[in-house]
Design an enzyme around this catalytic site. Structure first.
Site, mmCIF file in Angstrom:
data_model
loop_
_atom_site.group_PDB
_atom_site.id
_atom_site.type_symbol
_atom_site.label_atom_id
_atom_site.label_comp_id
_atom_site.label_asym_id
_atom_site.label_seq_id
_atom_site.Cartn_x
_atom_site.Cartn_y
_atom_site.Cartn_z
ATOM 1 N N LYS A 53 0.463 -1.085 -0.113
ATOM 2 C CA LYS A 53 0.399 0.075 0.115
ATOM 3 C C LYS A 53 0.869 1.522 -0.136
ATOM 4 O O LYS A 53 2.182 1.227 0.525
ATOM 5 C CB LYS A 53 -0.694 0.104 1.584
ATOM 6 C CG LYS A 53 -1.064 0.879 1.461
ATOM 7 C CD LYS A 53 -3.683 1.125 1.293
ATOM 8 C CE LYS A 53 -3.992 2.399 1.512
ATOM 9 N NZ LYS A 53 -4.498 2.521 -0.113
ATOM 10 N N ALA A 78 -12.029 5.985 -2.931
ATOM 11 C CA ALA A 78 -11.546 7.652 -2.646
ATOM 12 C C ALA A 78 -11.415 7.289 -0.762
ATOM 13 O O ALA A 78 -11.841 7.503 0.125
ATOM 14 C CB ALA A 78 -12.521 8.453 -2.733
ATOM 15 N N LEU A 81 -5.679 7.507 1.066
ATOM 16 C CA LEU A 81 -4.497 6.975 1.488
ATOM 17 C C LEU A 81 -4.380 6.591 3.337
ATOM 18 O O LEU A 81 -3.513 6.896 3.158
ATOM 19 C CB LEU A 81 -3.285 7.767 0.649
ATOM 20 C CG LEU A 81 -3.283 8.762 -0.982
ATOM 21 C CD1 LEU A 81 -2.069 8.888 -0.693
ATOM 22 C CD2 LEU A 81 -2.711 6.825 -0.891
ATOM 23 N N CYS A 136 -1.812 9.678 -7.296
ATOM 24 C CA CYS A 136 -3.141 9.772 -6.408
ATOM 25 C C CYS A 136 -4.509 10.882 -7.256
ATOM 26 O O CYS A 136 -4.370 12.045 -6.823
ATOM 27 C CB CYS A 136 -3.317 9.320 -5.229
ATOM 28 S SG CYS A 136 -5.019 8.734 -4.578
ATOM 29 N N ILE A 197 -1.583 2.652 -15.178
ATOM 30 C CA ILE A 197 -1.613 3.932 -14.552
ATOM 31 C C ILE A 197 -1.969 3.431 -13.504
ATOM 32 O O ILE A 197 -2.532 2.189 -13.319
ATOM 33 C CB ILE A 197 -3.061 4.487 -15.746
ATOM 34 C CG1 ILE A 197 -4.068 3.449 -15.518
ATOM 35 C CG2 ILE A 197 -2.127 4.146 -16.743
ATOM 36 C CD1 ILE A 197 -5.124 3.931 -16.769
ATOM 37 N N THR A 199 -5.680 5.650 -11.410
ATOM 38 C CA THR A 199 -7.087 5.482 -11.845
ATOM 39 C C THR A 199 -7.485 6.839 -12.026
ATOM 40 O O THR A 199 -6.376 7.463 -11.402
ATOM 41 C CB THR A 199 -8.295 4.968 -10.004
ATOM 42 O OG1 THR A 199 -7.044 6.392 -9.035
ATOM 43 C CG2 THR A 199 -7.413 3.745 -9.479
ATOM 44 N N GLY A 249 -4.166 -1.184 -15.009
ATOM 45 C CA GLY A 249 -5.741 -0.798 -15.523
ATOM 46 C C GLY A 249 -6.087 -2.574 -16.036
ATOM 47 O O GLY A 249 -6.551 -2.679 -17.219
ATOM 48 N N GLY A 250 -7.408 -2.845 -15.359
ATOM 49 C CA GLY A 250 -8.572 -3.531 -15.457
ATOM 50 C C GLY A 250 -7.615 -4.721 -16.239
ATOM 51 O O GLY A 250 -8.941 -5.544 -16.822
HETATM 52 C C1 LIG Z 1 -9.102 0.261 -3.154
HETATM 53 C C2 LIG Z 1 -8.178 0.774 -4.232
HETATM 54 C C3 LIG Z 1 -6.663 1.615 -3.352
HETATM 55 C C4 LIG Z 1 -5.705 1.947 -4.026
HETATM 56 N N1 LIG Z 1 -4.680 2.529 -2.894
HETATM 57 C C5 LIG Z 1 -3.353 3.023 -4.545
HETATM 58 C C6 LIG Z 1 -2.522 3.423 -2.996
HETATM 59 O O1 LIG Z 1 -2.254 3.060 -1.577
HETATM 60 N N2 LIG Z 1 -1.635 3.663 -4.429
HETATM 61 C C7 LIG Z 1 -1.256 3.579 -5.050
HETATM 62 O O2 LIG Z 1 -0.290 4.050 -5.767
HETATM 63 N N3 LIG Z 1 -1.975 2.838 -5.976
HETATM 64 C C8 LIG Z 1 -3.584 2.755 -5.311
HETATM 65 N N4 LIG Z 1 -4.812 2.595 -6.425
HETATM 66 C C9 LIG Z 1 -4.620 2.236 -7.402
HETATM 67 C C10 LIG Z 1 -4.559 0.799 -7.992
HETATM 68 O O3 LIG Z 1 -2.804 0.181 -7.176
HETATM 69 C C11 LIG Z 1 -4.291 0.660 -9.504
HETATM 70 O O4 LIG Z 1 -3.171 1.686 -10.188
HETATM 71 C C12 LIG Z 1 -5.762 0.955 -10.320
HETATM 72 O O5 LIG Z 1 -6.788 0.564 -9.557
HETATM 73 C C13 LIG Z 1 -5.875 0.545 -11.538
HETATM 74 O O6 LIG Z 1 -5.536 -0.649 -12.100
HETATM 75 P P1 LIG Z 1 -6.561 -2.436 -11.577
HETATM 76 O O7 LIG Z 1 -7.819 -1.427 -12.997
HETATM 77 O O8 LIG Z 1 -6.133 -3.365 -11.766
HETATM 78 O O9 LIG Z 1 -7.614 -1.882 -10.529
HETATM 79 C C14 LIG Z 1 -5.465 1.290 -4.731
HETATM 80 C C15 LIG Z 1 -6.672 1.269 -5.719
HETATM 81 C C16 LIG Z 1 -7.780 1.005 -5.261
HETATM 82 C C17 LIG Z 1 -9.585 0.630 -5.898
#
Ligand SMILES: Cc1cc2nc3c(=O)[nH]c(=O)nc-3n(C[C@H](O)[C@H](O)[C@H](O)COP(=O)(O)O)c2cc1C
Length: 311
Positions: A53, A78, A81, A136, A197, A199, A249-250
């Site tokens: 994290k 949201a 962090l 973020c 990427i 989010t 991403g996805g």
């Molecule tokens: C619940 C949640 C918490 C996240 N926390 C972080 C984080 O602490 N640091 C970070 O760089 N990205 C964070 N992300 C973003 C993910 O690491 C990732 O970049 C993003 O979700 C896209 O990938 P995915 O579609 O596989 O989820 C978070 C995403 C989600 C859904």
């Protein structure tokens, strides 16, 4: 361990700035990844590497609920962090290192000094590499503002590179006009790899209550809906830089991962996919990548990286 026919025929290992991964699937930052135990569970699910994290200087509680919402085609969050702060994180890293796969320490800060301090601490905790969360989309004063400013991206990358010996990966935001330009700035500042990427800024409205769903109103969108955006970003970054790219991403299936690899990624991260499936997603995706490579005549993963750039 049981060795299958595919294991012998097809090599899905990959190397990012000298860090060898047995397969290209990594846990994305922030997904179940706060405690060492949850990281170990992901390692058991077959991940090639773990990202923690994002950890900051001080403990943070994050935003009030609701912080997480599944929408039609993806997940909106949201979290704000939430994290225990760097001083309290050593034990969790220690546990995660027992997995014997690379552990990447994700960090976020308000300014260059905070990033330097966090980077040094994470290095002392023996992580294999750092991931700078400059992206973020909803934590005020942190990632978003920094990751959109090319000068700050350069300054922070250069400063962190100057203060640690381990590789430095820089995670970029898709919420910018020209992501390739920011990736080029990372290359100039001697960053070792790009993670793309994070989010996408988004929101949901509850019509019955006539108000935004998330307590923070605006959040970050992830999951299946963002794959085409992630692919476009990786493709543009690959065309503009020589840095290794970790695509995220996805990604829910081996085919999704193959598409990212063909766009230019040398490894992939999986976040929301764990919510849609379970932690075995890492082993399943690895198997599906192997099967695809075998049926399409690819012997090494490297042969497949960026092939879509040439067409
Ligand atoms: C619940 C949640 C918490 C996240 N926390 C972080 C984080 O602490 N640091 C970070 O760089 N990205 C964070 N992300 C973003 C993910 O690491 C990732 O970049 C993003 O979700 C896209 O990938 P995915 O579609 O596989 O989820 C978070 C995403 C989600 C859904």
């Amino acid at each position: 361990m049981h060795i299958t026919f595919f294991d012998r025929m097809v090599d899905i290992s990959t190397t990012i700035s000298g860090i060898k991964l047995k397969n290209p699937t990594m846990l994305a930052a922030g997904i179940l990844g706060e405690t060492g135990d949850s990281l170990l569970k992901i390692a058991e699910g077959g991940a090639g590497a773990l990202v923690t994290k994002s950890i900051g200087i001080e403990p943070r509680e994050g935003y009030p609920n609701p912080t997480f919402l599944e929408t039609e085609h993806g997940i909106l969050n949201a979290m704000g962090l939430p994290n225990p702060g760097i001083e309290n994180y050593q034990e969790e890293v220690k546990k995660a290192l027992k997995s014997n796969i690379p552990v990447i320490g994700s960090i976020f800060g308000k300014n260059t000094q905070e990033f330097e301090l966090l980077a040094k601490k994470m290095e002392q905790y023996h992580v294999h590499a750092l991931e700078l969360n400059l992206s973020c989309p909803h934590a005020k004063g942190y990632g978003a503002e920094i990751g959109h400013d090319i000068n700050k991206v350069q300054e922070i990358t250069r400063a962190v590179k100057g203060s640690v010996k381990i590789p430095v990966f820089v995670k970029l935001s898709p919420n910018v006009g020209n992501i390739a330009e920011i990736a080029s700035a990372v290359q100039k500042s001697e960053g070792d790899a790009i993670v793309a990427i994070n989010t996408i800024r988004a929101m949901a409205i509850n019509a019955e209550l006539a108000r935004p769903n998330l307590a923070n109103k605006i959040g970050g969108y992830s999951g299946p809906a963002i794959k085409p955006i992630g692919l476009r970003c990786v493709y543009e970054i690959k065309a503009a830089t020589e840095l290794p790219i970790i695509g995220v991403g996805g990604i829910l299936s081996g085919m999704d991962a193959v598409e990212y690899i063909m766009a230019g990624a040398s490894a992939v991260q999986i976040g929301s996919g764990i919510y849609y499936k379970d932690e075995k997603i890492f082993a399943n995706i690895s198997k599906e990548i192997r099967e695809f490579m075998d049926s399409h005549g690819y012997k090494t993963l490297r042969e497949m990286v960026g092939v879509a750039q040439k067409r």
